[in-house]
Design a protein around this motif. Sequence first.
Motif, PDB file in Angstrom:
ATOM      1  N   ALA A   1       0.996  -1.252   0.232  1.00 46.39           N
ATOM      2  CA  ALA A   1      -0.041  -0.185  -0.003  1.00 46.39           C
ATOM      3  C   ALA A   1       0.768   1.328   0.069  1.00 46.39           C
ATOM      4  CB  ALA A   1      -1.065  -0.023   1.158  1.00 46.39           C
ATOM      5  N   VAL A   2       0.524   2.118  -0.802  1.00 48.66           N
ATOM      6  CA  VAL A   2       1.349   3.323  -1.246  1.00 48.66           C
ATOM      7  C   VAL A   2       1.415   4.202  -0.003  1.00 48.66           C
ATOM      8  CG1 VAL A   2       1.824   5.438  -2.390  1.00 48.66           C
ATOM      9  CG2 VAL A   2       0.761   3.319  -3.677  1.00 48.66           C
ATOM     10  N   GLY A   3       0.332   4.293   0.637  1.00 52.02           N
ATOM     11  CA  GLY A   3       0.118   5.332   1.710  1.00 52.02           C
ATOM     12  C   GLY A   3       0.803   5.260   3.137  1.00 52.02           C
ATOM     13  N   LEU A   4       1.508   3.845   3.162  1.00 49.32           N
ATOM     14  CA  LEU A   4       2.430   3.518   4.500  1.00 49.32           C
ATOM     15  C   LEU A   4       3.477   4.221   4.085  1.00 49.32           C
ATOM     16  CD1 LEU A   4       1.876  -0.342   4.710  1.00 49.32           C
ATOM     17  CD2 LEU A   4       0.656   1.382   5.940  1.00 49.32           C
TER      18      LEU A   4
ATOM     19  N   ASP B   1       2.871   9.921  -0.036  1.00 50.73           N
ATOM     20  CA  ASP B   1       1.449  10.488  -0.160  1.00 50.73           C
ATOM     21  C   ASP B   1       1.267  10.492  -1.896  1.00 50.73           C
ATOM     22  OD1 ASP B   1       3.198  12.417  -1.001  1.00 50.73           O
ATOM     23  OD2 ASP B   1       2.327  14.117   0.168  1.00 50.73           O
ATOM     24  N   GLU B   2       1.928   9.703  -2.642  1.00 52.86           N
ATOM     25  CA  GLU B   2       1.731   9.740  -3.829  1.00 52.86           C
ATOM     26  C   GLU B   2       0.306   9.028  -4.347  1.00 52.86           C
ATOM     27  OE1 GLU B   2       4.722   7.153  -5.422  1.00 52.86           O
ATOM     28  OE2 GLU B   2       6.448   8.481  -4.810  1.00 52.86           O
TER      29      GLU B   2
ATOM     30  N   ALA C   1      -6.129  10.447   2.381  1.00 48.70           N
ATOM     31  CA  ALA C   1      -5.795  11.727   3.307  1.00 48.70           C
ATOM     32  C   ALA C   1      -5.209  11.395   4.379  1.00 48.70           C
ATOM     33  CB  ALA C   1      -7.062  12.421   3.404  1.00 48.70           C
ATOM     34  N   GLY C   2      -4.104  12.181   4.916  1.00 55.92           N
ATOM     35  CA  GLY C   2      -3.462  11.915   6.109  1.00 55.92           C
ATOM     36  C   GLY C   2      -2.292  11.001   6.050  1.00 55.92           C
TER      37      GLY C   2
ATOM     38  N   ALA D   1      -8.247  -0.688  -1.201  1.00 62.21           N
ATOM     39  CA  ALA D   1      -8.625   0.827  -1.671  1.00 62.21           C
ATOM     40  C   ALA D   1      -7.880   1.560  -2.267  1.00 62.21           C
ATOM     41  CB  ALA D   1      -9.236   1.524  -0.251  1.00 62.21           C
ATOM     42  N   GLY D   2      -6.423   1.575  -1.608  1.00 60.85           N
ATOM     43  CA  GLY D   2      -5.167   2.331  -2.008  1.00 60.85           C
ATOM     44  C   GLY D   2      -4.916   1.677  -3.502  1.00 60.85           C
TER      45      GLY D   2
END
Length: 404
Positions: free
Chosen positions: A129-132, A135-136, A141-142, A192-193
């Motif tokens: 998962a990218v968001g780990l 913020d690409e 959000a966050g 979701a990501g």
Amino acid sequence: MTACGGDDDDSGGGSSGGGGGGTVDVYSSLPLQGAQRLQTVAMVNGIKFALEQHGGKAGDYTVKYTSLDDSTAQAGTWTPEATQANARKVAQDDAAVAYIGEFNSGASAISIPLLNEVPIAQISPANTAVGLTSDEPGAAAGEPDKYYPSGERNYLRIVPKDTIQGAALATIMKQDGCNSTYILNDKEVYGAGLARNIEGAAKAQGLEIAGNEGIDPKAPNFRSQAAAIKGTGADCFVFSGVTPNGAVQVYKDVAAALPDAKLYGPDGVSNPEFFDTSEGGIPANIAAKTKVTVATLEPDQYPAAGQKFFNEYKKKYNVDAVDPYAIYGYEAMSLVLDTCTQLGKDCSDRQAMIDALFNTKGRKSVLGTYDIDENGDTTVTDYGVYTIKDSALVFDQTVKAKGG
């Protein structure tokens, strides 16, 4: 509160010494029950094999390894409660210097903040998962700042992130002649990501995305959503999620509604419970039109060191075939041990361990040569594409995706 099952210690016990000659603790946290068990047991075996080859030591330090389970038998997958218990257990161990995990990105979203406050180095052999880490596109959000309460990084991974997997899936769909693709996702951090990454990469390659919708993983069936997909005229379908979250039923219902559609899935469905009919996987007629992307490759696609690992693993564990995830467990532990050896007496210094891991450059490993960048991401970008034949994943090709 303790995590259920799967705790076993290797390479002796003891407490941390203040300098060389002491003992340091390394843990793994993986779902050892349910749909991902065969992959994670292979990972644990890979971790143990690396430690054994190092003689249970890193420099002057004895390394004690403990395998923790972040799943429960009832859930059949990782749970927030078990993951939290594992991270807290390790955070309270003064001798702990590294935590190998999690297997699932949603689980790491829980453990990273707990270990970040200590801090303890966390190395994932499977999260995408990218968001780990950034913020690409694909991050929510966050993310990623909310996972790092200290403001500093302690988490890295040795598998390519989902900007790469999303691009790989889009590339394969484009190659296969897809015109319009529909995405269902399981609403988890990973699913979701990744769905956002697939959507962005597909549009960049000129593929139409007919829809990107979340599902209720606990629903008994997905016929109404499958009927809605049919109404869009989509000729291809991809599920962005993990097997325990209704994957088999999703593919059955979509295939029934769109019998001519080409089907795709990510590494989240790369386990026998999805592709093996004897394990409750998708029927052969559906499997025949399904392709799956996985960060793991066929053994002969790895460099000489990787091929040597697979041959030695077969002899060590007396198996004809090696689950590809074993090599990621092996490399995660090897990276920790080599870094500890490099640090010498500073191996027990947690911040020194984190700093050294983030300074990994030009590492020649069983996976190939790679760096760890400032976000904690690997520079490896290869993804394997697999078809399903006779209830087994069959390597098709390597995609060298560059993001999307």
